[in-house]
Design a protein around this motif. Structure first.
Motif, PDB file in Angstrom:
ATOM      1  N   UNK A  51       3.570   7.250  13.021  1.00 63.88           N
ATOM      2  CA  UNK A  51       4.204   7.886  11.858  1.00 63.88           C
ATOM      3  C   UNK A  51       3.858   9.376  11.846  1.00 63.88           C
ATOM      4  N   UNK A  52       4.887  10.192  11.770  1.00 66.18           N
ATOM      5  CA  UNK A  52       4.699  11.640  11.749  1.00 66.18           C
ATOM      6  C   UNK A  52       4.608  12.130  10.298  1.00 66.18           C
ATOM      7  N   UNK A  53       3.553  12.919  10.032  1.00 67.24           N
ATOM      8  CA  UNK A  53       3.383  13.509   8.703  1.00 67.24           C
ATOM      9  C   UNK A  53       3.165  15.010   8.877  1.00 67.24           C
ATOM     10  N   UNK A  54       3.985  15.813   8.202  1.00 70.35           N
ATOM     11  CA  UNK A  54       3.924  17.269   8.341  1.00 70.35           C
ATOM     12  C   UNK A  54       2.968  17.867   7.305  1.00 70.35           C
ATOM     13  N   UNK A  55       1.668  17.768   7.582  1.00 68.24           N
ATOM     14  CA  UNK A  55       0.669  18.337   6.681  1.00 68.24           C
ATOM     15  C   UNK A  55       0.738  19.859   6.656  1.00 68.24           C
ATOM     16  N   UNK A  60      -8.558   7.420   6.649  1.00 69.11           N
ATOM     17  CA  UNK A  60      -9.482   6.502   5.984  1.00 69.11           C
ATOM     18  C   UNK A  60      -8.730   5.369   5.297  1.00 69.11           C
ATOM     19  N   UNK A  61      -7.573   5.704   4.722  1.00 67.91           N
ATOM     20  CA  UNK A  61      -6.745   4.673   4.084  1.00 67.91           C
ATOM     21  C   UNK A  61      -6.326   3.620   5.101  1.00 67.91           C
ATOM     22  N   UNK A  62      -5.878   4.082   6.255  1.00 68.22           N
ATOM     23  CA  UNK A  62      -5.405   3.161   7.296  1.00 68.22           C
ATOM     24  C   UNK A  62      -6.546   2.350   7.900  1.00 68.22           C
ATOM     25  N   UNK A  63      -7.716   2.955   8.030  1.00 70.31           N
ATOM     26  CA  UNK A  63      -8.828   2.265   8.683  1.00 70.31           C
ATOM     27  C   UNK A  63      -9.576   1.313   7.764  1.00 70.31           C
ATOM     28  N   UNK A  66      -8.170   0.091   4.669  1.00 71.67           N
ATOM     29  CA  UNK A  66      -7.281  -0.777   3.900  1.00 71.67           C
ATOM     30  C   UNK A  66      -7.333  -0.517   2.406  1.00 71.67           C
ATOM     31  N   UNK A  67      -8.098   0.496   2.006  1.00 70.20           N
ATOM     32  CA  UNK A  67      -8.172   0.894   0.595  1.00 70.20           C
ATOM     33  C   UNK A  67      -7.609   2.308   0.469  1.00 70.20           C
ATOM     34  N   UNK A  68      -6.684   2.486  -0.478  1.00 68.98           N
ATOM     35  CA  UNK A  68      -6.000   3.772  -0.603  1.00 68.98           C
ATOM     36  C   UNK A  68      -6.999   4.858  -1.003  1.00 68.98           C
ATOM     37  N   UNK A  69      -7.024   5.910  -0.192  1.00 67.99           N
ATOM     38  CA  UNK A  69      -7.955   7.027  -0.379  1.00 67.99           C
ATOM     39  C   UNK A  69      -7.168   8.323  -0.449  1.00 67.99           C
ATOM     40  N   UNK A  70      -7.512   9.162  -1.409  1.00 65.45           N
ATOM     41  CA  UNK A  70      -6.854  10.453  -1.584  1.00 65.45           C
ATOM     42  C   UNK A  70      -7.846  11.584  -1.315  1.00 65.45           C
ATOM     43  N   UNK A 104      -4.156  -1.564   0.532  1.00 61.73           N
ATOM     44  CA  UNK A 104      -3.004  -1.083   1.287  1.00 61.73           C
ATOM     45  C   UNK A 104      -2.149  -2.221   1.831  1.00 61.73           C
ATOM     46  N   UNK A 105      -0.840  -2.060   1.678  1.00 62.69           N
ATOM     47  CA  UNK A 105       0.111  -2.987   2.282  1.00 62.69           C
ATOM     48  C   UNK A 105       0.986  -2.279   3.319  1.00 62.69           C
ATOM     49  N   UNK A 106       1.432  -1.052   3.000  1.00 61.30           N
ATOM     50  CA  UNK A 106       2.234  -0.298   3.978  1.00 61.30           C
ATOM     51  C   UNK A 106       2.261   1.180   3.609  1.00 61.30           C
ATOM     52  N   UNK A 107       2.545   2.011   4.604  1.00 62.30           N
ATOM     53  CA  UNK A 107       2.708   3.450   4.388  1.00 62.30           C
ATOM     54  C   UNK A 107       3.959   3.904   5.132  1.00 62.30           C
ATOM     55  N   UNK A 108       4.771   4.737   4.467  1.00 58.68           N
ATOM     56  CA  UNK A 108       5.963   5.287   5.110  1.00 58.68           C
ATOM     57  C   UNK A 108       6.113   6.745   4.713  1.00 58.68           C
ATOM     58  N   UNK A 109       6.583   7.555   5.653  1.00 59.84           N
ATOM     59  CA  UNK A 109       6.879   8.959   5.372  1.00 59.84           C
ATOM     60  C   UNK A 109       8.364   9.094   5.061  1.00 59.84           C
TER      61      UNK A 109
END
Length: 198
Positions: free
Chosen positions: A1-5, A38-41, A43-47, A68-73
């Motif tokens: 997944x590409x994210x343009x930070x 960290x969210x992906x590793x 499984x808990x949503x981290x901001x 976490x269930x899924x992430x999409x850009x």
């Protein structure tokens, strides 16, 4: 997944969190690459908290994690949509979403019943309500009896503050018992209405 930070000067992209079952929008946070990793590793949503200037896992203090269930850009790769399972209330007000329209001051008992329902699903290690429910219906009922006795004791004295606090404890545990039996306060109100009309 590409994210343009890099699109944002602070490298923080908006992250919209949605309940994966109800599709209700729960909250908005911001993520940098580390928060996303960290969210992906875990499984808990981290901001990334702009006020604390550090990574912040939702629920790290309250226990109300977002699993976490899924992430999409999105199509521009500059906003994230996170689908998660909320463990307890999401908003700091105790509501299940930061966009709650309920007027808590006018309908507080209904609001409290909703919170009890949410807390019942939390971990017994982090929630008093979940811990009490985990001990079974007998323990919930016993707690109502204990609180009723404490209220009677305080009624015999002249300390209004203690009396009112015990009254609040009894009402709270009464709501827990109703919930444990599959009922709500409205079910009791309907019986009172029916009796009043006779």
């Amino acid at each position: 997944m590409k994210v343009d930070f890099e699109k944002y000067p602070d490298q923080l992209v908006p992250a919209i969190v949605q309940d994966h079952q109800t599709q209700k929008v729960l909250m908005l946070g911001f993520m940098n690459p580390e928060a996303l990793h960290q969210t992906e590793s875990t499984g808990k949503v981290t901001f990334y908290s702009r006020s604390k200037k550090r990574l912040w896992t939702k629920g790290e203090e309250s226990g109300n994690f977002l699993e976490l269930r899924s992430i999409a850009a999105d199509c521009d790769h500059d906003t994230l949509l996170i689908k998660a399972h909320p463990v307890g209330p999401v908003c700091h007000t105790g509501a299940d979403t930061c966009w709650s329209e309920r007027n808590h001051s006018e309908d507080f008992l209904q609001y409290l019943e909703d919170i009890i329902d949410l807390r019942r699903q939390a971990s017994p290690d982090t929630s008093y309500v979940a811990k009490l429910f985990s001990k079974g219906i007998n323990k919930v009922a016993q707690k109502v009896g204990e609180e009723a006795v404490e209220l009677v004791i305080e009624a015999k004295d002249n300390n209004d503050a203690l009396f009112l606090n015990e009254a609040a404890d009894l009402l709270f545990h009464y709501l827990l018992l109703l919930n444990a039996k599959g009922f709500s306060l409205q079910d009791v109100v309907e019986i009172l209405k029916d009796r009043h009309s006779k």
